[in-house]
Design a protein around this motif. Structure first.
Motif, mmCIF file in Angstrom:
data_model
loop_
_atom_site.group_PDB
_atom_site.id
_atom_site.type_symbol
_atom_site.label_atom_id
_atom_site.label_comp_id
_atom_site.label_asym_id
_atom_site.label_seq_id
_atom_site.Cartn_x
_atom_site.Cartn_y
_atom_site.Cartn_z
ATOM 1 N N ILE A 73 13.033 7.419 10.609
ATOM 2 C CA ILE A 73 11.863 6.931 9.880
ATOM 3 C C ILE A 73 12.218 6.649 8.421
ATOM 4 O O ILE A 73 11.805 5.627 7.857
ATOM 5 N N SER A 74 12.992 7.527 7.798
ATOM 6 C CA SER A 74 13.404 7.317 6.407
ATOM 7 C C SER A 74 14.234 6.044 6.271
ATOM 8 O O SER A 74 14.038 5.245 5.340
ATOM 9 N N GLU A 75 15.143 5.835 7.203
ATOM 10 C CA GLU A 75 15.977 4.635 7.174
ATOM 11 C C GLU A 75 15.129 3.384 7.314
ATOM 12 O O GLU A 75 15.316 2.394 6.597
ATOM 13 N N ARG A 76 14.202 3.421 8.245
ATOM 14 C CA ARG A 76 13.307 2.284 8.471
ATOM 15 C C ARG A 76 12.468 1.994 7.228
ATOM 16 O O ARG A 76 12.319 0.837 6.807
ATOM 17 N N MET A 77 11.932 3.045 6.626
ATOM 18 C CA MET A 77 11.079 2.877 5.451
ATOM 19 C C MET A 77 11.824 2.223 4.301
ATOM 20 O O MET A 77 11.388 1.212 3.742
ATOM 21 N N TYR A 78 12.960 2.789 3.928
ATOM 22 C CA TYR A 78 13.622 2.340 2.709
ATOM 23 C C TYR A 78 14.374 1.025 2.884
ATOM 24 O O TYR A 78 14.564 0.289 1.913
ATOM 25 N N SER A 79 14.745 0.692 4.108
ATOM 26 C CA SER A 79 15.307 -0.638 4.327
ATOM 27 C C SER A 79 14.226 -1.694 4.126
ATOM 28 O O SER A 79 14.481 -2.751 3.531
ATOM 29 N N HIS A 80 12.999 -1.394 4.580
ATOM 30 C CA HIS A 80 11.888 -2.325 4.380
ATOM 31 C C HIS A 80 11.463 -2.378 2.916
ATOM 32 O O HIS A 80 11.170 -3.454 2.389
ATOM 33 N N ILE A 81 11.396 -1.214 2.276
ATOM 34 C CA ILE A 81 10.987 -1.191 0.870
ATOM 35 C C ILE A 81 11.940 -2.028 0.018
ATOM 36 O O ILE A 81 11.516 -2.832 -0.822
ATOM 37 N N ASN A 82 13.238 -1.872 0.222
ATOM 38 C CA ASN A 82 14.220 -2.650 -0.538
ATOM 39 C C ASN A 82 14.107 -4.135 -0.222
ATOM 40 O O ASN A 82 14.227 -4.986 -1.113
ATOM 41 N N GLU A 83 13.847 -4.449 1.037
ATOM 42 C CA GLU A 83 13.699 -5.851 1.430
ATOM 43 C C GLU A 83 12.492 -6.484 0.752
ATOM 44 O O GLU A 83 12.572 -7.593 0.213
ATOM 45 N N PHE A 84 11.360 -5.777 0.757
ATOM 46 C CA PHE A 84 10.147 -6.325 0.167
ATOM 47 C C PHE A 84 10.237 -6.396 -1.355
ATOM 48 O O PHE A 84 9.668 -7.289 -1.974
ATOM 49 N N ARG A 85 10.925 -5.447 -1.978
ATOM 50 C CA ARG A 85 11.052 -5.475 -3.437
ATOM 51 C C ARG A 85 11.882 -6.674 -3.895
ATOM 52 O O ARG A 85 11.702 -7.156 -5.012
ATOM 53 N N ASN A 86 12.754 -7.160 -3.037
ATOM 54 C CA ASN A 86 13.598 -8.291 -3.390
ATOM 55 C C ASN A 86 12.998 -9.626 -2.977
ATOM 56 O O ASN A 86 13.539 -10.680 -3.301
ATOM 57 N N ALA A 87 11.872 -9.574 -2.247
ATOM 58 C CA ALA A 87 11.246 -10.802 -1.761
ATOM 59 C C ALA A 87 10.225 -11.321 -2.767
ATOM 60 O O ALA A 87 9.646 -10.560 -3.540
ATOM 61 N N GLU A 88 10.005 -12.627 -2.735
ATOM 62 C CA GLU A 88 9.015 -13.234 -3.627
ATOM 63 C C GLU A 88 7.599 -12.849 -3.198
ATOM 64 O O GLU A 88 6.761 -12.507 -3.996
ATOM 65 N N SER A 89 7.332 -12.914 -1.915
ATOM 66 C CA SER A 89 6.047 -12.507 -1.350
ATOM 67 C C SER A 89 6.283 -12.162 0.100
ATOM 68 O O SER A 89 7.305 -12.520 0.679
ATOM 69 N N ALA A 90 5.338 -11.440 0.678
ATOM 70 C CA ALA A 90 5.547 -11.026 2.065
ATOM 71 C C ALA A 90 4.220 -10.842 2.775
ATOM 72 O O ALA A 90 3.241 -10.385 2.189
ATOM 73 N N GLY A 91 4.233 -11.195 4.069
ATOM 74 C CA GLY A 91 3.113 -10.893 4.942
ATOM 75 C C GLY A 91 1.784 -11.344 4.388
ATOM 76 O O GLY A 91 1.548 -12.510 4.085
ATOM 77 N N ALA A 92 0.881 -10.395 4.249
ATOM 78 C CA ALA A 92 -0.484 -10.688 3.834
ATOM 79 C C ALA A 92 -0.541 -11.242 2.421
ATOM 80 O O ALA A 92 -1.479 -11.955 2.070
ATOM 81 N N ASP A 93 0.472 -10.942 1.574
ATOM 82 C CA ASP A 93 0.461 -11.463 0.210
ATOM 83 C C ASP A 93 0.410 -12.982 0.207
ATOM 84 O O ASP A 93 -0.315 -13.598 -0.573
ATOM 85 N N GLY A 94 1.204 -13.617 1.069
ATOM 86 C CA GLY A 94 1.223 -15.076 1.129
ATOM 87 C C GLY A 94 -0.090 -15.638 1.609
ATOM 88 O O GLY A 94 -0.563 -16.663 1.116
ATOM 89 N N THR A 95 -0.718 -14.983 2.573
ATOM 90 C CA THR A 95 -2.011 -15.434 3.088
ATOM 91 C C THR A 95 -3.084 -15.338 2.015
ATOM 92 O O THR A 95 -3.873 -16.266 1.828
ATOM 93 N N VAL A 96 -3.117 -14.212 1.297
ATOM 94 C CA VAL A 96 -4.108 -14.028 0.228
ATOM 95 C C VAL A 96 -3.908 -15.072 -0.863
ATOM 96 O O VAL A 96 -4.877 -15.621 -1.406
ATOM 97 N N GLU A 97 -2.657 -15.363 -1.196
ATOM 98 C CA GLU A 97 -2.380 -16.370 -2.229
ATOM 99 C C GLU A 97 -2.913 -17.738 -1.807
ATOM 100 O O GLU A 97 -3.482 -18.474 -2.615
ATOM 101 N N THR A 98 -2.745 -18.063 -0.529
ATOM 102 C CA THR A 98 -3.260 -19.340 -0.025
ATOM 103 C C THR A 98 -4.775 -19.397 -0.128
ATOM 104 O O THR A 98 -5.355 -20.384 -0.601
ATOM 105 N N PHE A 99 -5.459 -18.320 0.287
ATOM 106 C CA PHE A 99 -6.920 -18.281 0.217
ATOM 107 C C PHE A 99 -7.415 -18.372 -1.221
ATOM 108 O O PHE A 99 -8.451 -18.973 -1.499
ATOM 109 N N SER A 100 -6.686 -17.751 -2.150
ATOM 110 C CA SER A 100 -7.135 -17.720 -3.539
ATOM 111 C C SER A 100 -7.116 -19.094 -4.198
ATOM 112 O O SER A 100 -7.767 -19.303 -5.220
#
Length: 288
Positions: free
Chosen positions: A130-157
């Motif tokens: 679980i720790s490995e899964r968590m921090y691999s995702h956290i590092n991935e998202f911190r390096n991404a411009e936007s992810a998942g629901a963030d992109g959808t919300v930006e489009t709606f806004s």
């Protein structure tokens, strides 16, 4: 997961064998925000901190207090499956998987951007997995411009207000019948088993947070800061390291007895965190 039945959704299966009261409650109280119950529990984490000190000495260790608490939550969901129930369209369902959402701040500044991470966990996973899964995702998202629901919300806004209102109303209509696109369901943290806010990492207290009428989220967990508190152990008062968990739950998915037993299980797991190193077994499910 068995064959899909006609009342099932993409993200959960209908509980045909639920008792009549739980089937009827969504009609009496259709909104999740009018069924919120607030539970606060003080958790002794003295043994947890000692365990984490031991883990630090292991090469490649990535277990933290946050990932350990998340592991305890995942294990509790696995052992107490009704916690993964949700209500949508006046019906009671159970999710197909355990997934948890939480906010990741890219920079610890007032203007630092935030993104929401939602991760699916296998019930059998150990704390290391679980720790490995968590921090691999956290590092991935911190390096991404936007992810998942963030992109959808930006489009709606960026849409005109009248169009945004129409789209959201249409999505609510689809959600009632379980027809929201799978891509939106899987990226939106409001459809997760739980949302966790780690305020303790910011030295803050654990506040009670509201649920949302959008989505299917039935549990919000806030983690507070660690404090020294007097605790009675075998008739002797000791000063122990404790933190608060503030939980907001949907009263319609389980009764008070079930919730209290679940909180007791969390405390038992954290009293001996080494149990999280052993994979979960279906034989450990507690259905009382």
């Amino acid at each position: 997961m068995g064959k899909k039945r006609w009342k099932d959704r993409k993200d959960g299966y209908y509980l045909y064998d639920a008792d009549p009261l739980h089937k009827f409650m969504p009609f009496l109280m259709p909104k999740r925000t009018e069924c919120e119950v607030y539970l606060r529990e003080s958790i002794d984490v003295t043994n947890v901190l000692e365990y984490l000190e031991e883990r630090k000495k292991i090469e490649g260790n990535n277990v933290t207090l946050f990932s350990l608490l998340m592991s305890a939550l995942v294990r509790t969901f696995a052992m107490r499956p009704a916690l993964n129930n949700f209500i949508s369209g006046h019906r009671l369902y159970r999710r197909h998987k355990i997934d948890i959402g939480f906010v990741v701040k890219k920079e610890f500044t007032d203007t630092g951007a935030e993104t929401v991470v939602r991760i699916a966990f296998e019930p059998s996973w150990t704390i290391m997995e679980i720790s490995e899964r968590m921090y691999s995702h956290i590092n991935e998202f911190r390096n991404a411009e936007s992810a998942g629901a963030d992109g959808t919300v930006e489009t709606f806004s960026k849409m005109p207000r009248f169009l945004t209102k129409f789209v959201v109303a249409f999505l609510r209509f689809l959600n009632y019948f379980g027809k929201v696109p799978k891509s939106l369901i899987e990226s939106d943290p409001n459809y997760a088993s739980a949302f966790v806010a780690n305020l303790g990492s910011l030295k803050g207290n654990a506040p009670f947070h509201h649920l949302n009428n959008w989505g299917t989220g039935s549990l919000f967990v806030a983690i507070g800061a660690i404090e020294d508190r007097p605790v009675v152990i075998d008739g002797v008062v000791e000063v122990r390291k404790c933190l608060d968990l503030a939980l907001t739950v949907d009263d319609r998915i389980a009764d008070g007895y079930y919730y209290m037993r679940s909180i007791r299980l969390v405390k038992e797991i954290l009293a001996d965190p080494r149990t999280l190193e052993t994979p979960f077994s279906e034989a450990s499910v507690i259905n009382e």
